[in-house]
Design a protein around this motif. Structure first.
Motif, PDB file in Angstrom:
ATOM      1  N   VAL A  42       0.844  -1.203   0.000  1.00 55.49           N
ATOM      2  CA  VAL A  42       0.000   0.000   0.000  1.00 55.49           C
ATOM      3  C   VAL A  42       0.877   1.250   0.000  1.00 55.49           C
ATOM      4  N   GLN A  43       1.917   1.269   0.817  1.00 61.00           N
ATOM      5  CA  GLN A  43       2.801   2.430   0.858  1.00 61.00           C
ATOM      6  C   GLN A  43       3.446   2.679  -0.505  1.00 61.00           C
ATOM      7  N   ALA A  44       3.909   1.627  -1.141  1.00 60.16           N
ATOM      8  CA  ALA A  44       4.540   1.773  -2.463  1.00 60.16           C
ATOM      9  C   ALA A  44       3.535   2.301  -3.486  1.00 60.16           C
ATOM     10  N   TYR A  45       2.318   1.779  -3.466  1.00 61.76           N
ATOM     11  CA  TYR A  45       1.293   2.237  -4.401  1.00 61.76           C
ATOM     12  C   TYR A  45       0.956   3.707  -4.163  1.00 61.76           C
ATOM     13  N   GLU A  46       0.769   4.080  -2.894  1.00 63.97           N
ATOM     14  CA  GLU A  46       0.395   5.456  -2.569  1.00 63.97           C
ATOM     15  C   GLU A  46       1.502   6.437  -2.953  1.00 63.97           C
ATOM     16  N   GLU A  47       2.759   6.039  -2.797  1.00 63.50           N
ATOM     17  CA  GLU A  47       3.866   6.913  -3.192  1.00 63.50           C
ATOM     18  C   GLU A  47       3.902   7.117  -4.700  1.00 63.50           C
ATOM     19  N   ARG A  48       3.542   6.082  -5.461  1.00 62.59           N
ATOM     20  CA  ARG A  48       3.487   6.215  -6.924  1.00 62.59           C
ATOM     21  C   ARG A  48       2.246   6.981  -7.363  1.00 62.59           C
ATOM     22  N   ARG A  49       1.113   6.669  -6.757  1.00 61.07           N
ATOM     23  CA  ARG A  49      -0.180   7.231  -7.179  1.00 61.07           C
ATOM     24  C   ARG A  49      -0.352   8.677  -6.745  1.00 61.07           C
ATOM     25  N   TRP A  50       0.043   8.980  -5.528  1.00 60.02           N
ATOM     26  CA  TRP A  50      -0.119  10.325  -4.978  1.00 60.02           C
ATOM     27  C   TRP A  50       1.218  10.799  -4.402  1.00 60.02           C
ATOM     28  N   PRO A  51       2.200  11.085  -5.265  1.00 57.00           N
ATOM     29  CA  PRO A  51       3.507  11.478  -4.744  1.00 57.00           C
ATOM     30  C   PRO A  51       3.427  12.784  -3.959  1.00 57.00           C
ATOM     31  N   MET A  52       4.186  12.823  -2.897  1.00 57.66           N
ATOM     32  CA  MET A  52       4.247  14.024  -2.073  1.00 57.66           C
ATOM     33  C   MET A  52       5.262  14.980  -2.700  1.00 57.66           C
ATOM     34  N   PRO A  53       4.928  16.259  -2.766  1.00 56.56           N
ATOM     35  CA  PRO A  53       5.913  17.203  -3.293  1.00 56.56           C
ATOM     36  C   PRO A  53       7.102  17.293  -2.338  1.00 56.56           C
ATOM     37  N   LYS A  54       8.263  17.507  -2.912  1.00 56.08           N
ATOM     38  CA  LYS A  54       9.458  17.666  -2.075  1.00 56.08           C
ATOM     39  C   LYS A  54       9.419  19.052  -1.453  1.00 56.08           C
ATOM     40  N   LEU A  55       9.546  19.084  -0.154  1.00 57.33           N
ATOM     41  CA  LEU A  55       9.537  20.350   0.569  1.00 57.33           C
ATOM     42  C   LEU A  55      10.960  20.840   0.751  1.00 57.33           C
ATOM     43  N   ASP A  56      11.122  22.162   0.738  1.00 57.51           N
ATOM     44  CA  ASP A  56      12.446  22.691   1.030  1.00 57.51           C
ATOM     45  C   ASP A  56      12.605  22.775   2.554  1.00 57.51           C
ATOM     46  N   PRO A  57      13.817  23.012   3.040  1.00 57.30           N
ATOM     47  CA  PRO A  57      14.039  23.029   4.487  1.00 57.30           C
ATOM     48  C   PRO A  57      13.138  23.996   5.248  1.00 57.30           C
ATOM     49  N   VAL A  58      12.889  25.183   4.700  1.00 57.44           N
ATOM     50  CA  VAL A  58      12.037  26.151   5.399  1.00 57.44           C
ATOM     51  C   VAL A  58      10.604  25.613   5.494  1.00 57.44           C
ATOM     52  N   GLU A  59      10.113  24.984   4.435  1.00 54.29           N
ATOM     53  CA  GLU A  59       8.769  24.390   4.480  1.00 54.29           C
ATOM     54  C   GLU A  59       8.696  23.289   5.537  1.00 54.29           C
ATOM     55  N   HIS A  60       9.773  22.537   5.699  1.00 52.23           N
ATOM     56  CA  HIS A  60       9.800  21.512   6.750  1.00 52.23           C
ATOM     57  C   HIS A  60       9.736  22.146   8.135  1.00 52.23           C
ATOM     58  N   ILE A  61      10.464  23.223   8.330  1.00 52.63           N
ATOM     59  CA  ILE A  61      10.441  23.906   9.631  1.00 52.63           C
ATOM     60  C   ILE A  61       9.042  24.443   9.913  1.00 52.63           C
ATOM     61  N   ILE A  62       8.446  25.105   8.932  1.00 54.81           N
ATOM     62  CA  ILE A  62       7.095  25.665   9.107  1.00 54.81           C
ATOM     63  C   ILE A  62       6.088  24.558   9.382  1.00 54.81           C
ATOM     64  N   GLY A  63       6.168  23.474   8.637  1.00 56.38           N
ATOM     65  CA  GLY A  63       5.259  22.345   8.862  1.00 56.38           C
ATOM     66  C   GLY A  63       5.424  21.746  10.238  1.00 56.38           C
ATOM     67  N   HIS A  64       6.666  21.612  10.667  1.00 56.64           N
ATOM     68  CA  HIS A  64       6.932  21.071  12.005  1.00 56.64           C
ATOM     69  C   HIS A  64       6.363  21.993  13.076  1.00 56.64           C
ATOM     70  N   MET A  65       6.544  23.295  12.875  1.00 56.56           N
ATOM     71  CA  MET A  65       6.013  24.256  13.842  1.00 56.56           C
ATOM     72  C   MET A  65       4.489  24.145  13.908  1.00 56.56           C
ATOM     73  N   ASP A  66       3.840  24.030  12.764  1.00 60.69           N
ATOM     74  CA  ASP A  66       2.378  23.880  12.734  1.00 60.69           C
ATOM     75  C   ASP A  66       1.932  22.618  13.465  1.00 60.69           C
ATOM     76  N   LEU A  67       2.621  21.503  13.197  1.00 65.14           N
ATOM     77  CA  LEU A  67       2.238  20.219  13.794  1.00 65.14           C
ATOM     78  C   LEU A  67       2.470  20.177  15.303  1.00 65.14           C
ATOM     79  N   THR A  68       3.477  20.890  15.773  1.00 60.20           N
ATOM     80  CA  THR A  68       3.831  20.809  17.189  1.00 60.20           C
ATOM     81  C   THR A  68       3.365  22.015  17.996  1.00 60.20           C
TER      82      THR A  68
END
Length: 123
Positions: A42-68
C-alpha cells in the motif's frame, strides 16, 4: 484476499480493507506477516499514485512548527534571536550547520530534511 501487486485504485481499496481486518494481529504470525506485506504494498502504491511534493528546508520547519504548536518566538529562542528566525523563515538567511544541529537535536527535525539546497530571496 490473494496478495499481489497493487495496480489500481480498486486493488488499493481491497488491500486497505484487508489491513483493517488484520489490524492488531500478533507480529511474527502468518497474519502479522500478511499485514506487514500489505502495508508495504500500500505504501509503495500510494507513493506512486499520490507522490508528495518535495519540501524545502524552510517548508519543513514551518510544517513542524504547525504540527507541534510551536511559534516563531519558539524558533527565535532556539536560533538565538527574533531577527534570525524571521530571516530564516522569510528565506533571507540560509540555515547554518549549527542551526540544523539545534533543529535536529532539540526539535527532532531530521537533519537530512534540512541540509538540502534551497532558494533564498534577494535581500
Amino acid at each position: 484476499m490473494e496478495i499481489r501487486p497493487i495496480v489500481t485504485d480498486e486493488d488499493h481499496a481491497a488491500a486497505l480493507r484487508e489491513i483493517d481486518r488484520l489490524w492488531g494481529v500478533e507480529p511474527g504470525t502468518p497474519g502479522g506477516d500478511r499485514f506487514d506485506v500489505l502495508v508495504t504494498l500500500v505504501q509503495a502504491y500510494e507513493e506512486r499514485r499520490w507522490p508528495m511534493p518535495k519540501l524545502d528546508p524552510v517548508e519543513h520547519i514551518i510544517g513542524h512548527m504547525d504540527l507541534t504548536g510551536r511559534t516563531q518566538a519558539d524558533l527565535a529562542k532556539l536560533l538565538g534571536s527574533r531577527s534570525r528566525a524571521s530571516e530564516v523563515l522569510n528565506r533571507k538567511r540560509a540555515l547554518t550547520v549549527e542551526m540544523i544541529h539545534k533543529l535536529q537535536s532539540e526539535w527532532g527535525i531530521p537533519a537530512e530534511l534540512l541540509i538540502r539546497p534551497y532558494k533564498l530571496d534577494a535581500a
